[in-house]
Write a protein that holds these residues in place. Structure first.
Motif, PDB file in Angstrom:
ATOM      1  N   PHE A  67      45.309 -95.415 -12.532  1.00 19.64           N
ATOM      2  CA  PHE A  67      45.603 -95.333 -13.959  1.00 19.64           C
ATOM      3  C   PHE A  67      45.271 -96.639 -14.687  1.00 19.64           C
ATOM      4  O   PHE A  67      44.606 -96.637 -15.718  1.00 19.64           O
ATOM      5  CB  PHE A  67      47.081 -94.979 -14.179  1.00 19.64           C
ATOM      6  N   ASP A  68      45.765 -97.759 -14.166  1.00 18.97           N
ATOM      7  CA  ASP A  68      45.586 -99.029 -14.889  1.00 18.97           C
ATOM      8  C   ASP A  68      45.450-100.222 -13.946  1.00 18.97           C
ATOM      9  O   ASP A  68      45.814-101.339 -14.296  1.00 18.97           O
ATOM     10  CB  ASP A  68      46.772 -99.271 -15.842  1.00 18.97           C
ATOM     11  N   THR A  69      44.928 -99.995 -12.768  1.00 12.20           N
ATOM     12  CA  THR A  69      44.928-101.022 -11.733  1.00 12.20           C
ATOM     13  C   THR A  69      43.511-101.472 -11.402  1.00 12.20           C
ATOM     14  O   THR A  69      42.601-100.651 -11.266  1.00 12.20           O
ATOM     15  CB  THR A  69      45.620-100.506 -10.457  1.00 12.20           C
ATOM     16  N   GLY A  70      43.364-102.784 -11.303  1.00  8.09           N
ATOM     17  CA  GLY A  70      42.086-103.368 -10.908  1.00  8.09           C
ATOM     18  C   GLY A  70      42.308-104.488  -9.909  1.00  8.09           C
ATOM     19  O   GLY A  70      43.438-104.943  -9.682  1.00  8.09           O
ATOM     20  N   GLU A  71      41.247-104.934  -9.278  1.00 12.95           N
ATOM     21  CA  GLU A  71      41.344-106.026  -8.318  1.00 12.95           C
ATOM     22  C   GLU A  71      41.421-107.354  -9.056  1.00 12.95           C
ATOM     23  O   GLU A  71      40.671-107.608  -9.999  1.00 12.95           O
ATOM     24  CB  GLU A  71      40.143-106.012  -7.369  1.00 12.95           C
ATOM     25  N   ALA A  72      42.344-108.202  -8.625  1.00 10.77           N
ATOM     26  CA  ALA A  72      42.529-109.503  -9.249  1.00 10.77           C
ATOM     27  C   ALA A  72      41.375-110.424  -8.880  1.00 10.77           C
ATOM     28  O   ALA A  72      40.906-110.426  -7.733  1.00 10.77           O
ATOM     29  CB  ALA A  72      43.856-110.117  -8.808  1.00 10.77           C
ATOM     30  N   ASP A  73      40.900-111.202  -9.870  1.00 13.79           N
ATOM     31  CA  ASP A  73      39.882-112.206  -9.589  1.00 13.79           C
ATOM     32  C   ASP A  73      40.487-113.304  -8.722  1.00 13.79           C
ATOM     33  O   ASP A  73      41.580-113.813  -9.006  1.00 13.79           O
ATOM     34  CB  ASP A  73      39.346-112.805 -10.892  1.00 13.79           C
ATOM     35  N   PHE A  74      39.769-113.664  -7.678  1.00 15.62           N
ATOM     36  CA  PHE A  74      40.282-114.671  -6.759  1.00 15.62           C
ATOM     37  C   PHE A  74      40.111-116.056  -7.358  1.00 15.62           C
ATOM     38  O   PHE A  74      39.077-116.387  -7.941  1.00 15.62           O
ATOM     39  CB  PHE A  74      39.546-114.578  -5.419  1.00 15.62           C
ATOM     40  N   SER A  75      41.139-116.872  -7.205  1.00 18.00           N
ATOM     41  CA  SER A  75      41.100-118.249  -7.687  1.00 18.00           C
ATOM     42  C   SER A  75      42.070-119.067  -6.850  1.00 18.00           C
ATOM     43  O   SER A  75      42.745-118.545  -5.945  1.00 18.00           O
ATOM     44  CB  SER A  75      41.496-118.321  -9.171  1.00 18.00           C
ATOM     45  N   PHE A  76      42.179-120.351  -7.152  1.00 22.91           N
ATOM     46  CA  PHE A  76      43.080-121.205  -6.388  1.00 22.91           C
ATOM     47  C   PHE A  76      44.520-120.725  -6.505  1.00 22.91           C
ATOM     48  O   PHE A  76      45.281-120.757  -5.526  1.00 22.91           O
ATOM     49  CB  PHE A  76      42.959-122.657  -6.879  1.00 22.91           C
ATOM     50  N   ASP A  77      44.932-120.260  -7.674  1.00 22.82           N
ATOM     51  CA  ASP A  77      46.311-119.802  -7.862  1.00 22.82           C
ATOM     52  C   ASP A  77      46.633-118.581  -7.009  1.00 22.82           C
ATOM     53  O   ASP A  77      47.786-118.369  -6.620  1.00 22.82           O
ATOM     54  CB  ASP A  77      46.574-119.491  -9.329  1.00 22.82           C
ATOM     55  N   ASN A  78      45.625-117.736  -6.697  1.00 27.10           N
ATOM     56  CA  ASN A  78      45.859-116.544  -5.888  1.00 27.10           C
ATOM     57  C   ASN A  78      46.156-116.871  -4.428  1.00 27.10           C
ATOM     58  O   ASN A  78      46.543-115.979  -3.664  1.00 27.10           O
ATOM     59  CB  ASN A  78      44.656-115.608  -5.962  1.00 27.10           C
ATOM     60  N   LEU A  79      45.949-118.119  -4.015  1.00 28.24           N
ATOM     61  CA  LEU A  79      46.248-118.497  -2.639  1.00 28.24           C
ATOM     62  C   LEU A  79      47.720-118.307  -2.312  1.00 28.24           C
ATOM     63  O   LEU A  79      48.096-118.121  -1.149  1.00 28.24           O
ATOM     64  CB  LEU A  79      45.860-119.959  -2.395  1.00 28.24           C
ATOM     65  N   PHE A  80      48.580-118.360  -3.335  1.00 26.18           N
ATOM     66  CA  PHE A  80      50.021-118.314  -3.127  1.00 26.18           C
ATOM     67  C   PHE A  80      50.625-117.049  -3.725  1.00 26.18           C
ATOM     68  O   PHE A  80      51.778-117.042  -4.173  1.00 26.18           O
ATOM     69  CB  PHE A  80      50.669-119.557  -3.737  1.00 26.18           C
ATOM     70  N   SER A  81      49.855-115.988  -3.727  1.00 29.05           N
ATOM     71  CA  SER A  81      50.305-114.705  -4.255  1.00 29.05           C
ATOM     72  C   SER A  81      50.038-113.609  -3.237  1.00 29.05           C
ATOM     73  O   SER A  81      49.042-113.651  -2.502  1.00 29.05           O
ATOM     74  CB  SER A  81      49.583-114.383  -5.567  1.00 29.05           C
ATOM     75  N   LEU A  82      50.925-112.623  -3.202  1.00 26.82           N
ATOM     76  CA  LEU A  82      50.731-111.471  -2.324  1.00 26.82           C
ATOM     77  C   LEU A  82      50.030-110.323  -3.029  1.00 26.82           C
ATOM     78  O   LEU A  82      49.748-109.290  -2.401  1.00 26.82           O
ATOM     79  CB  LEU A  82      52.094-110.986  -1.803  1.00 26.82           C
ATOM     80  N   ASP A  83      49.745-110.459  -4.318  1.00 28.31           N
ATOM     81  CA  ASP A  83      49.185-109.361  -5.105  1.00 28.31           C
ATOM     82  C   ASP A  83      47.667-109.465  -5.152  1.00 28.31           C
ATOM     83  O   ASP A  83      47.117-110.348  -5.799  1.00 28.31           O
ATOM     84  CB  ASP A  83      49.756-109.375  -6.520  1.00 28.31           C
ATOM     85  N   ARG A  84      46.997-108.555  -4.464  1.00 22.45           N
ATOM     86  CA  ARG A  84      45.537-108.482  -4.553  1.00 22.45           C
ATOM     87  C   ARG A  84      45.086-107.622  -5.722  1.00 22.45           C
ATOM     88  O   ARG A  84      43.909-107.637  -6.078  1.00 22.45           O
ATOM     89  CB  ARG A  84      44.945-107.908  -3.261  1.00 22.45           C
ATOM     90  N   PHE A  85      46.030-106.869  -6.316  1.00 24.18           N
ATOM     91  CA  PHE A  85      45.700-105.956  -7.405  1.00 24.18           C
ATOM     92  C   PHE A  85      46.553-106.275  -8.624  1.00 24.18           C
ATOM     93  O   PHE A  85      47.678-106.757  -8.521  1.00 24.18           O
ATOM     94  CB  PHE A  85      45.931-104.500  -6.980  1.00 24.18           C
ATOM     95  N   VAL A  86      45.988-105.980  -9.799  1.00 23.79           N
ATOM     96  CA  VAL A  86      46.717-106.072 -11.057  1.00 23.79           C
ATOM     97  C   VAL A  86      47.043-104.649 -11.487  1.00 23.79           C
ATOM     98  O   VAL A  86      46.151-103.872 -11.827  1.00 23.79           O
ATOM     99  CB  VAL A  86      45.881-106.783 -12.140  1.00 23.79           C
ATOM    100  N   GLY A  87      48.324-104.286 -11.470  1.00 21.63           N
ATOM    101  CA  GLY A  87      48.729-102.920 -11.730  1.00 21.63           C
ATOM    102  C   GLY A  87      49.458-102.351 -10.528  1.00 21.63           C
ATOM    103  O   GLY A  87      49.387-102.876  -9.402  1.00 21.63           O
ATOM    104  N   ALA A  88      50.160-101.240 -10.732  1.00 18.68           N
ATOM    105  CA  ALA A  88      51.049-100.697  -9.699  1.00 18.68           C
ATOM    106  C   ALA A  88      50.412 -99.619  -8.838  1.00 18.68           C
ATOM    107  O   ALA A  88      51.044 -99.162  -7.874  1.00 18.68           O
ATOM    108  CB  ALA A  88      52.315-100.135 -10.361  1.00 18.68           C
ATOM    109  N   ASP A  89      49.193 -99.177  -9.135  1.00 16.91           N
ATOM    110  CA  ASP A  89      48.618 -98.054  -8.398  1.00 16.91           C
ATOM    111  C   ASP A  89      48.146 -98.434  -6.999  1.00 16.91           C
ATOM    112  O   ASP A  89      47.883 -97.550  -6.182  1.00 16.91           O
ATOM    113  CB  ASP A  89      47.446 -97.460  -9.180  1.00 16.91           C
ATOM    114  N   ARG A  90      48.021 -99.701  -6.734  1.00 16.25           N
ATOM    115  CA  ARG A  90      47.667-100.166  -5.397  1.00 16.25           C
ATOM    116  C   ARG A  90      48.536-101.375  -5.051  1.00 16.25           C
ATOM    117  O   ARG A  90      48.677-102.296  -5.865  1.00 16.25           O
ATOM    118  CB  ARG A  90      46.192-100.562  -5.294  1.00 16.25           C
ATOM    119  N   VAL A  91      49.122-101.348  -3.870  1.00 20.36           N
ATOM    120  CA  VAL A  91      49.826-102.499  -3.312  1.00 20.36           C
ATOM    121  C   VAL A  91      49.049-102.921  -2.080  1.00 20.36           C
ATOM    122  O   VAL A  91      48.986-102.187  -1.081  1.00 20.36           O
ATOM    123  CB  VAL A  91      51.287-102.165  -2.951  1.00 20.36           C
TER     124      VAL A  91
END
Length: 750
Positions: free
Chosen positions: A518-542
């Motif tokens: 519905f509203d989910t996309g893949e997060a752009d990888f960056s230095f800040d994403n090193l410390f996040s568990l979320d590979r996706f933006v939105g709830a349709d994919r964990v």
């Protein structure tokens, strides 16, 4: 008429006004003078060599007259030779003065000066009524300190202490001796109480050449708003032809105003723009409407409407409405952007929010829709409507390092069935988390745990035959820990830190292939994403993951100011298992054992040099997937050079560009401006911009030529011109916004 030396004894008259006549100068305290309001370049003193008269502080209703000779005849007093009349806050100097004590009228002949601490009138004589502070004068030159401004007139009338009318007048804010521009008018009104100047039957002369005529114009004497025509903007473009706009501003009330802008385009027609702003204790907003009937090139009417409204219903409950509508997808390419929309806009957002705020939580209800204006936008790319969306964000610190957070959402996704057969449905998402943090200053340790539960009730349309009710529950856990080491360097003038950091995260795999996007996309990888568990933006994919991140940062600070001079960081994720959850069900699992190596840095050398950069490097393929580097040099406010490079490998969105922008002084008054944005991938110029700006003591000029590549694969060639007359108005064709967007660090100072 015989004259005799003046005496110092006070004289009295029936109105109980006191008059003191004396020979020579009477000692008195000086009144402070107003400071100029316009900041001028160096060497541009407004009135060099002008001796502003000194004022005296006197008792109430006391008038003092100094003169070489004074004669009294009943209620009349005549003075000549260096005549100076003082009252608190004003002074009258003349060659000859005849003063009637009964009527309070002073008549002067010859060289006369009247000064009230701000306005200095230099005349050839007239009448001045002290009690009413009114008068009439002839052959006037005037200076106004607070603006600052000056001018002349054949005749002038003072209605009150702050309101003057001048006939056959000239007005300018240029310094004395500089006649770069003049406003020549049959009638000029200066109302310093309201902060407005008004000219009728006026012609603006620039460098001796008349450049504009108007039967009526008003202009500011301070920073208060006022109604009236603003000076027109003018330019030319390959899309619109000659483009001239003449805005009229209506100051309806202190909390309401509107601007009406007829825009004449030689190749298009006449567009009318209306912007209305309002402000109340409980609500505020802005409405923008633009309409062009029968566009000659397009062959139909064109319009754009935007309304942004906010209401504070209670101290905790707020409502916001933000809607926009355009006639077609080419509107922004043809006529320029509007706020956040540009020529590449595929759709316009429309939303209404109702938000309840409390210290520990925020509850928001949203209705959101879109207008599709790009006909090439496929049905699969059309965003869903939210009818409605209810979110709850809550959290609280419990003490001793313990805190909790909760994000929940209830949303109904919908689409027009005539445009798309994609599934619609309702989604409930509950995402609580508990965390604890221990921080000793040189060491921190922060574990957290949470669970995400999502439920779908779907209406599968078209060929989709999957289940209509789906639930998914995914736990997660992480540990974030690090050390901070410090040491002084550079003989104690600098402080360097070394900050190793380790982050561990675990999210188990859950099959999600039957869940629609519905509203989910893949997060752009960056230095800040090193410390996040979320590979996706939105709830349709964990995204599932089992990872360990290692990172190292070093910083250098100025010990005296605390300013960061250098920051360098490097980090990488080490995956302990393949990541099987993908946005597309048929996409292969991610089996790389490590992420890209993420590098990030910022540097500040002295007060002139600054730089920043981000690099993503794929060790396995030995290639750079992202490089964004920029360097800036700015030795002072008028000088700035930016050099940037950006490269990103992202399939169809891959880019490889350089960007160079310059603002540099050529002389003390002239700056060169330029930008070159080039696509190495496509081997074409994306934007070429070149211009000059000149700043004098009372006006500024900018001329900018631009060649920009449009999304329809054509070039738009345009010329922008701006003439600013200090304290009067500005002829503008959008130069300020163009330079702010194109040159990092640009400040519209002129």
């Amino acid at each position: 008429m015989s004259h005799r030396p003046a005496r110092s004894a006070p004289l009295h008259r029936p109105r109980r006004r006191k008059i003191a006549a004396s020979l020579g100068v009477v000692a008195a305290s000086l009144m402070p003078l107003a400071a100029p309001a316009i900041e001028r370049p160096a060497g541009c003193e407004f009135a060099p060599g002008v001796e502003w008269p000194e004022l005296r502080t006197l008792e109430s209703e006391l008038t003092e007259i100094d003169a070489d000779y004074v004669r009294r005849d009943g209620e009349r007093l005549s003075a000549s030779g260096n005549v100076q009349l003082f009252e608190t806050g004003r002074r009258l100097d003349a060659d000859f003065l005849e003063y009637d004590r009964a009527s309070g009228t002073a008549r002067t002949e010859g060289d006369t000066r009247l000064f009230d601490g701000d306005l200095l009138l230099h005349t050839q004589g007239g009448e001045y009524r002290l009690d009413a502070e009114t008068g009439e004068f002839r052959q006037i030159d005037f200076l106004v300190q607070s603006v600052p401004a000056r001018g002349s007139a054949a005749r002038g009338v003072q209605h009150t202490s702050n309101r003057h009318d001048f006939e056959d007048a000239e007005y300018t804010t240029c310094p004395v001796g500089n006649d770069a521009w003049w406003l020549r008018t049959g009638n000029l009104e200066l109302d310093r109480e309201s902060g407005v100047g008004v000219a009728r039957n006026a012609t603006i002369h620039f460098k001796g050449v008349p450049i504009a005529y108007t039967p009526y114009i008003n202009f500011p004497l301070d920073d208060r708003r006022k109604s009236g025509f603003l000076l027109p903007s003018a330019g030319t473009s390959s899309r619109t032809g000659v483009d001239v706009s003449t805005p009229w501003y209506w100051n309806i009330a202190p909390n309401y105003d509107a601007t009406f802008t007829p825009r004449v385009m030689s190749d298009r027609g006449v567009m009318l723009g209306t912007e209305f702003r309002y402000l109340q204790p409980r609500h505020e907003g802005i409405a923008d409407v633009r309409y062009l009937p029968s566009d000659r090139e397009f062959g139909d009417d064109r319009h754009y409407i935007q309304w942004d409204h906010r209401t504070r219903i209670t101290s905790n409950l707020n409502f916001r409405l933000d809607v926009a509508d355009a006639s077609d997808g080419d509107y922004f390419r043809d006529f320029g952007g509007a706020d956040r929309y540009s020529g590449s806009t595929p759709y316009l957002r429309r939303r209404a929010d109702l938000t309840w705020n409390q210290p520990a939580y925020r509850l928001r209800t949203r209705i959101e829709d879109y207008q599709i204006i790009d006909p090439d936008l496929s049905a699969s790319g059309e965003p869903y409507q939210r009818l409605p969306q209810v979110t709850l964000e809550a959290g609280e610190y419990l003490g001793h390092g313990l805190s909790w957070d909760l994000d929940t959402e209830l949303v109904r996704f919908d689409l027009d069935e005539t445009r798309s057969d994609r599934p619609v449905g309702t989604r409930v998402d509950i995402n609580p988390e508990v965390s604890w943090r221990y921080d000793s200053g040189g060491f921190f340790f922060s574990p957290s745990a949470g669970v995400r539960h999502t439920h779908y009730d779907l209406d599968r349309r078209g060929l989709d035959t999957g289940p209509e009710s789906i639930s998914r529950t995914v736990p997660r856990a992480s540990i974030d820990t690090g050390l901070i080491f410090e040491r002084p360097i550079a003989d104690g003038r600098r402080l360097q830190t070394l900050e190793p950091r380790i982050f561990y995260g675990y999210v188990p795999y859950r099959d999600q292939d039957n869940i629609p996007i519905f509203d989910t996309g893949e997060a752009d990888f960056s230095f800040d994403n090193l410390f996040s568990l979320d590979r996706f933006v939105g709830a349709d994919r964990v995204g599932d993951t089992h990872q360990v991140t290692t990172a190292l940062t070093t910083r250098i600070f100025d010990q005296q100011t605390g300013r960061e001079r250098l920051s360098l960081s490097a980090g990488q994720i080490h995956y302990l298992a393949d990541r099987e959850v993908r946005r597309a069900p048929d996409a292969p699992a991610l089996d790389a054992s490590t992420s890209d190596l993420a590098l990030e840095g910022r540097v500040r050398i002295g007060d002139a040099w600054d730089g920043r950069g981000s690099i993503l490097y794929n060790v396995d393929r030995d290639e750079t997937t992202l490089a964004a580097v920029s360097v800036g040099y700015s030795p002072h406010d008028r000088a700035r050079i930016n050099v940037g490079y950006r490269q990103r490998e992202a399939g169809a969105r891959s880019i490889d560009q350089t960007d160079v922008s310059v603002m540099w002084p050529v002389t003390e008054r002239i700056d060169a401006i330029g930008r070159w944005n080039y696509s190495l991938q496509e081997e074409r110029d994306l934007e070429l911009l070149a211009g000059l700006q000149y700043r004098s003591c009372c006006y500024g000029i900018r001329v900018v030529a631009r060649r920009a590549y449009s999304f329809d694969e054509t070039y738009d060639n345009s010329i922008y011109f701006q003439l600013t007359l200090d304290g009067l108005a500005r002829f503008d064709s959008g130069v300020d916004s163009l330079l702010r967007e194109g040159i990092a660090g640009y400040d519209a100072r002129y």
